[in-house]
Scaffold this motif. Structure first.
Motif, PDB file in Angstrom:
ATOM      1  N   TRP A 153       2.956  -3.066  -3.229  1.00 33.19           N
ATOM      2  CA  TRP A 153       2.970  -1.624  -3.502  1.00 33.19           C
ATOM      3  C   TRP A 153       2.765  -1.348  -4.990  1.00 33.19           C
ATOM      4  O   TRP A 153       2.366  -0.248  -5.377  1.00 33.19           O
ATOM      5  N   ALA A 213       7.932  -6.607  -1.941  1.00 32.33           N
ATOM      6  CA  ALA A 213       7.182  -5.342  -1.887  1.00 32.33           C
ATOM      7  C   ALA A 213       6.204  -5.180  -3.042  1.00 32.33           C
ATOM      8  O   ALA A 213       5.749  -4.073  -3.319  1.00 32.33           O
ATOM      9  N   LEU A 238      -0.782  -0.504  -5.542  1.00 32.23           N
ATOM     10  CA  LEU A 238      -1.095   0.853  -5.100  1.00 32.23           C
ATOM     11  C   LEU A 238      -0.648   1.875  -6.141  1.00 32.23           C
ATOM     12  O   LEU A 238      -1.390   2.816  -6.461  1.00 32.23           O
TER      13      LEU A 238
END
Length: 775
Positions: free
Chosen positions: A408, A405, A411
């Protein structure tokens, strides 16, 4: 350890908050900080008596003041009762021609005498007439009245039942000034206890039993802060030990392993205290409070060893395996932490420099105990299993999930940058008060009592510095002449000056020289009073006292000793401590605002051309002082981070590995900073220190993940050691984040989330073969 223990036993411990004031301020700022530390303000207490009716409060105020004056431990005890000033009034009356600003040659001319006598007679019909009438024959020119007008403050406390009372609440108020030094907290605590004991004696009167005492002022703040720091140090140490001990017991399942894990902690604490004692001569209580964080970080070394030394092929050889596989990484992590903490050594705040030295010596002591002592105590690591294997398995799954992940993460980084870029004023701000451990309720009471006494802190000062007291008084008089014009124009509400209580010798001699001889004065009086209601024959006492004044010597400062005037003069005229030029004499002239706030620039313009004078806007100076050290701290932190990166570059010898290793540290700092800004936390110098510690602590985790990426051991025990080490650090700094001492809480608020983020981001960003193997 024995030598360090002997040194600690001979070392004084303090809680003096001046350790968190800058060490090298500008000259004007130094005067302010000296006053905060040891000036009159540092010895002043304000009391409030609440409950009952006005008569009961006034009775309690008089009884309390009488008891405290009789103790001899206070230079001043003021409650509005004028009895203590009776002898002082007689002294002022006898020296009125030394002190009155109206005395000059023109004053004793025929026209001057006529005008002064007419003005005095006109006041007889006013409320002040009752006080002036007994003095009319000996002081027809009203010099005593003019001295009183010059010395009275622009506003004062309300009088109720003959004593000072609040204007806004049913409360009698008093002001005390102790004889002990402001920095002597033990003596200040004794004075505060004496005040409470004296009031307890007042309460034994049945009619006064329901009254309550309120105390405020810098001495109470200092004593209360010391007790608060001492209490928090003990509570944080106990809480950290219990929580981390319970966590380790679950992980190891062995009490002996838990006990051994705290050996590096104890060694580090002893080494840290001893190093600070050698470097500074004393140890601040805040340093010990910060030292409780060492429990979480120093125990990391023991965790790494006790877990990673297990599984040796031959009994008793586990420590050799750990020495080859893990010690180089631990050692490099130690050096990176030292680089981070080293930036604190150059802080302009002695308290922060103590924290840096304590941490460096403590971590080195803990690492040394881990390297050389634990192998002798536990050659094959911890014997127990506990939940360690389960923690390692869960850590493996978590790392695999984080790496899947990690898109992310970018982000989150973009969101963090947006938060920091959003216009909201300067990112770094705050002031010196952000370091204060004084509770808001106590500060609110202090504000109320100051308002009751009309003793709110002057926002602007004129500071006159000179080589002698006489020169400082002459400078104050020159400044006063310019300030009088501002008062007349309405630019100032007024000002205080030591020259009003004690004019310079030159001014006194000029005033005494202007007094005419008896025959001349008698002739002028006869002409001045001709045709008036006051006959010259009645004023023979006046002529005699003028001649007596001509024979008096000028007033020296020693003449005021033992009178209520002495402490008032000492508050505004004093010699600075130190040697050489540092022992200059200082005269303070606090300015009082008028209808509009004080314009410091206009005051500077009015005083232009007078040597030795400085106009100090206190809030501006303290804010600029803080900003100056904040800028220095930013540079020092940048240098500390650069040193850390340079060290890693030398050790890794790979630009790619260096970039990959520094990436999670930079992201941890970015996300932590954005989270604090989004939460509305005002960022100050201690939050900056916390971010530096995030880098120093987080580098340890990044290094272990880098080791895994290079094919290092990736078994469940190794992962469990990383997870436990991070948990102990987060817990210890999380406990500090709950502290009621802002200086400690600020560091905890940054490092606790920052250390957790450093671990998670290191796991997400540093890819390794471990991911494929765990899958």
């Amino acid at each position: 350890m024995l030598a360090a223990g002997w040194l600690i036993a001979r070392t004084p411990f303090s809680a003096d908050l001046s350790a968190f004031l800058p060490a090298s301020p500008e000259p004007a700022q130094r005067v302010l900080l000296e006053q905060l530390h040891s000036g009159v303000a540092a010895r002043t207490l304000m009391l409030g008596v609440e409950g009952g009716d006005a008569r009961q409060r006034a009775d309690a105020s008089r009884r309390l003041a009488t008891t405290l004056r009789a103790s001899g431990h206070f230079e001043q005890v003021h409650n509005g009762d004028q009895e203590a000033w009776a002898t002082t009034g007689e002294w002022v009356f006898r020296h009125r021609y030394h002190l009155s600003p109206a005395v000059d040659a023109e004053r004793f001319s025929v026209a001057g005498l006529r005008a002064a006598i007419d003005e005095t007679l006109s006041l007889l019909g006013t409320p002040a007439g009752a006080a002036l009438k007994p003095l009319l024959d000996s002081d027809p020119t009203g010099e005593t009245q003019r001295i009183a007008e010059a010395l009275l403050p622009a506003q004062g406390p309300r009088i109720e039942e003959g004593v000072w009372a609040s204007r806004r609440a049913p409360r009698a108020v008093l002001m005390l000034q102790g004889r002990v030094a402001g920095g002597d907290l033990q003596a200040q605590a004794a004075l505060i206890a004496e005040v409470r004991a004296a009031f307890a004696a007042v309460q034994r009167e049945p009619a006064l039993a329901g009254l309550q005492l309120q105390i405020s002022g810098p001495p109470l703040f200092a004593v209360d802060s010391r007790e608060r720091i001492e209490t928090e140090v003990i509570e944080l140490a106990i809480a950290g030990t219990l929580v981390i001990g319970a966590l380790l017991l679950l992980a190891f399942g062995s009490l002996s392993a838990v006990a051994i894990a705290f050996v590096p902690v104890a060694s580090g604490v002893v080494a840290g205290i001893a190093a600070v004692a050698l470097g500074f001569g004393s140890v601040h209580g805040m340093t010990l409070g910060f030292g409780s964080t060492l429990i979480g970080e120093a125990v990391d070394y023991a965790i790494y060893y006790l877990i990673q030394a297990r599984g040796a092929a031959q009994p008793g050889q586990g420590w050799r395996h750990w020495l080859v596989q893990s010690w180089p990484t631990v050692r490099l992590g130690l050096l990176t932490s030292v680089c981070g903490f080293a930036a604190l050594l150059f802080s302009g705040f002695p308290g922060l420099a103590q924290l840096g030295l304590f941490s460096i010596a403590g971590l080195c002591g803990a690492a040394a105990a881990t390297r050389w002592l634990l192998p002798a105590l536990r050659p094959d690591g911890a014997p127990g299993v506990g939940l360690r294997r389960w923690l390692g398995v869960q850590a493996g799954h978590g790392i695999a999930g984080l790496q899947r992940a990690r898109r992310w993460v970018w982000l989150l980084a973009a969101v963090a940058l947006a938060v920091l870029a959003w216009p909201r004023g300067p990112l770094w701000h705050g002031d010196l008060s952000s370091l204060s451990p004084v509770p808001r309720a106590l500060m609110a009471l202090d504000t109320d009592l100051r308002a009751d006494l009309a003793a709110s802190d002057a926002g602007t000062l004129v500071i006159a510095q000179a080589a002698s007291a006489e020169a400082a008084l002459q400078a104050a008089e020159a400044a006063g002449a310019r300030l009088d014009a501002l008062v007349a124009e309405g630019g100032l509400g007024g000002y205080d000056s030591p020259a009003r209580w004690l004019p310079s010798l030159a001014t006194q001699r000029a005033r005494l020289a202007s007094l005419p001889e008896a025959p001349v004065l008698a002739a002028r009086l006869a002409e001045a009073t001709a045709g008036g209601p006051l006959k010259a024959e009645r004023l023979q006492p006046f002529v005699a006292q003028v001649q007596a004044a001509r024979a008096l010597p000028p007033i020296e400062p020693a003449a005021l000793a033992g009178t209520p005037l002495a402490p008032l003069l000492e508050a505004m005229l004093f010699q600075r401590s130190g040697s050489g030029s540092d022992r200059a004499w200082v005269a303070l002239l606090p300015l009082q605002p008028g209808a509009q706030p004080i314009d410091a620039a206009a005051v500077r313009t009015a005083l232009q051309g007078l040597p030795g004078l400085q106009v100090v806007d206190i809030k501006h100076e303290l804010d600029s002082l803080y900003q100056r050290y904040l800028r220095e701290a930013l540079w020092q932190s940048a240098l500390g981070a650069a040193a850390l990166v340079l060290l890693l570059a030398v050790a890794l010898r790979s630009a790619r590995r260096l970039l990959v290793l520094c990436l999670p540290l930079g992201l941890a700092v970015l996300l932590t900073l954005a989270g604090l800004v989004a939460a509305g936390v005002p960022l100050g110098i201690l939050h900056l220190v916390g971010l530096l510690l995030v880098v120093a602590v987080g580098s340890n985790y990044a290094l272990f993940f880098d080791q895994l990426a290079q094919g290092g051991p990736a078994d469940a025990d190794t992962l469990a050691s990383l997870l436990l080490a991070n948990a102990t650090t987060v817990i210890s700094f999380g406990l500090i984040a709950q502290s009621k001492i802002p200086a400690l809480a600020a560091i905890g608020q940054v490092v606790a989330p920052g250390a957790l983020l450093a671990l998670l981001l290191s796991a997400a960003c540093i890819r390794s073969r471990m991911t494929r193997r765990s899958a």
